[in-house]
Design a protein around this motif. Structure first.
Motif, PDB file in Angstrom:
ATOM      1  N   MET A 140       0.822  -1.201   0.000  1.00  0.00           N
ATOM      2  CA  MET A 140       0.000   0.000   0.000  1.00  0.00           C
ATOM      3  C   MET A 140       0.860   1.256   0.000  1.00  0.00           C
ATOM      4  N   ILE A 141       1.961   1.206   0.764  1.00  0.00           N
ATOM      5  CA  ILE A 141       2.987   2.255   0.707  1.00  0.00           C
ATOM      6  C   ILE A 141       4.297   1.596   0.292  1.00  0.00           C
ATOM      7  N   LYS A 142       4.955   2.203  -0.676  1.00  0.00           N
ATOM      8  CA  LYS A 142       6.225   1.645  -1.142  1.00  0.00           C
ATOM      9  C   LYS A 142       7.196   2.769  -1.412  1.00  0.00           C
ATOM     10  N   THR A 143       8.377   2.680  -0.826  1.00  0.00           N
ATOM     11  CA  THR A 143       9.448   3.621  -1.143  1.00  0.00           C
ATOM     12  C   THR A 143      10.614   2.840  -1.738  1.00  0.00           C
ATOM     13  N   GLU A 144      11.293   3.474  -2.676  1.00  0.00           N
ATOM     14  CA  GLU A 144      12.462   2.849  -3.301  1.00  0.00           C
ATOM     15  C   GLU A 144      13.611   3.848  -3.327  1.00  0.00           C
ATOM     16  N   ASN A 145      14.665   3.521  -2.614  1.00  0.00           N
ATOM     17  CA  ASN A 145      15.918   4.285  -2.631  1.00  0.00           C
ATOM     18  C   ASN A 145      15.718   5.776  -2.366  1.00  0.00           C
ATOM     19  N   ILE A 146      14.933   6.081  -1.327  1.00  0.00           N
ATOM     20  CA  ILE A 146      14.673   7.473  -0.969  1.00  0.00           C
ATOM     21  C   ILE A 146      15.929   8.102  -0.359  1.00  0.00           C
ATOM     22  N   THR A 147      16.338   9.238  -0.904  1.00  0.00           N
ATOM     23  CA  THR A 147      17.451   9.997  -0.323  1.00  0.00           C
ATOM     24  C   THR A 147      16.982  11.420  -0.045  1.00  0.00           C
ATOM     25  N   LYS A 148      17.583  12.035   0.970  1.00  0.00           N
ATOM     26  CA  LYS A 148      17.248  13.420   1.299  1.00  0.00           C
ATOM     27  C   LYS A 148      18.424  14.056   2.015  1.00  0.00           C
ATOM     28  N   SER A 149      18.805  15.240   1.561  1.00  0.00           N
ATOM     29  CA  SER A 149      19.885  15.995   2.189  1.00  0.00           C
ATOM     30  C   SER A 149      19.394  17.393   2.532  1.00  0.00           C
ATOM     31  N   PHE A 150      19.967  17.944   3.578  1.00  0.00           N
ATOM     32  CA  PHE A 150      19.763  19.340   3.932  1.00  0.00           C
ATOM     33  C   PHE A 150      21.140  19.988   3.929  1.00  0.00           C
ATOM     34  N   GLY A 151      21.413  20.771   2.882  1.00  0.00           N
ATOM     35  CA  GLY A 151      22.762  21.293   2.714  1.00  0.00           C
ATOM     36  C   GLY A 151      23.734  20.156   2.454  1.00  0.00           C
ATOM     37  N   THR A 152      24.784  20.103   3.229  1.00  0.00           N
ATOM     38  CA  THR A 152      25.785  19.041   3.052  1.00  0.00           C
ATOM     39  C   THR A 152      25.478  17.806   3.891  1.00  0.00           C
TER      40      THR A 152
END
Length: 224
Positions: A1-13
């Motif tokens: 029902m929920i699927k994430t694939e290779n989620i990336t997240k950066s804030f600045g460095t």
């Protein structure tokens, strides 16, 4: 029902999420745990479409969130995702009933339809006699149950909760935790809960442990 694939997240460095892939089934109660700074709330915000990942994909109920415009995302969020926060975030000038009705109005429902649904939820929460009370007149546990009812008013696909029992005493905390499972059993409701409370994590269907922006462990993994 929920699927994430290779989620990336950066804030600045600072890279907060480093390739998160997971699958959550309808009707699951899933906890996300880990030390402060592990990326739990950032992941929850991305699943809730409140923030976009730098890369990777998110699917909810078969909808690819990356294909939606800002306005479409707002509408999708209102109709498919309910939110419960540590501090209930109720509007102080409105009654319990009115607070619950607000997301239904945003979704375009009539006053009578919104009121009927809100009254049903208040009754399920055992708060029908508190409908006209404003947040200042409610206990901490009552406020949080009203917040849960507000999250449910549009029959969302999933409820996302960020430290929902963090501000409650032991008795109210246990009652809130039980409420999540009652809602799952009665309505097939899906919950994704960020928590530091190991007693809550221990009773959820699965626990996702994050550390340094990655999944450290995933209990009782389900097949995709």
């Amino acid at each position: 029902m929920i699927k994430t694939e290779n989620i990336t997240k950066s804030f600045g460095t600072l890279q907060v999420l480093k390739g998160i892939s997971l699958h959550i089934k309808k009707g699951e109660v899933v906890s996300i745990v880990g030390p402060s700074g592990a990326g739990k709330t950032t992941l929850l915000q991305i699943i809730g479409t409140l923030d976009r990942p730098d890369s990777g994909s998110l699917w909810i109920d078969g909808v690819d969130a990356s294909t939606l415009s800002k306005n479409q995302l707002s509408d999708f969020r209102n109709k498919h995702i309910g939110f419960v926060f540590q501090f209930h975030q109720l509007l102080p000038e409105f009654s319990a009933l009115e607070n619950i009705m607000i997301p239904a109005f945003i979704a375009g429902k009539s006053h009578s339809e919104a009121k009927k649904r809100a009254e049903e939820l208040l009754s399920f929460m055992g708060l029908q006699d508190r409908a006209s009370h404003k947040p200042a007149e409610l206990s901490g546990g009552e406020k949080q149950r009203v917040a849960v009812a507000r999250a449910l008013v549009n029959n969302p696909s999933v409820i996302l909760a960020d430290e929902p029992s963090g501000s409650l005493d032991t008795k109210n905390k246990e009652e809130l935790h039980q409420l999540f499972f009652d809602l799952r059993d009665k309505f097939g409701q899906t919950f994704v809960i960020v928590t530091h409370d190991e007693s809550l994590a221990a009773i959820t269907d699965r626990t996702i442990r994050l550390r340094d922006g990655q999944i450290e462990s995933l209990s009782d993994e389900v097949a995709e």
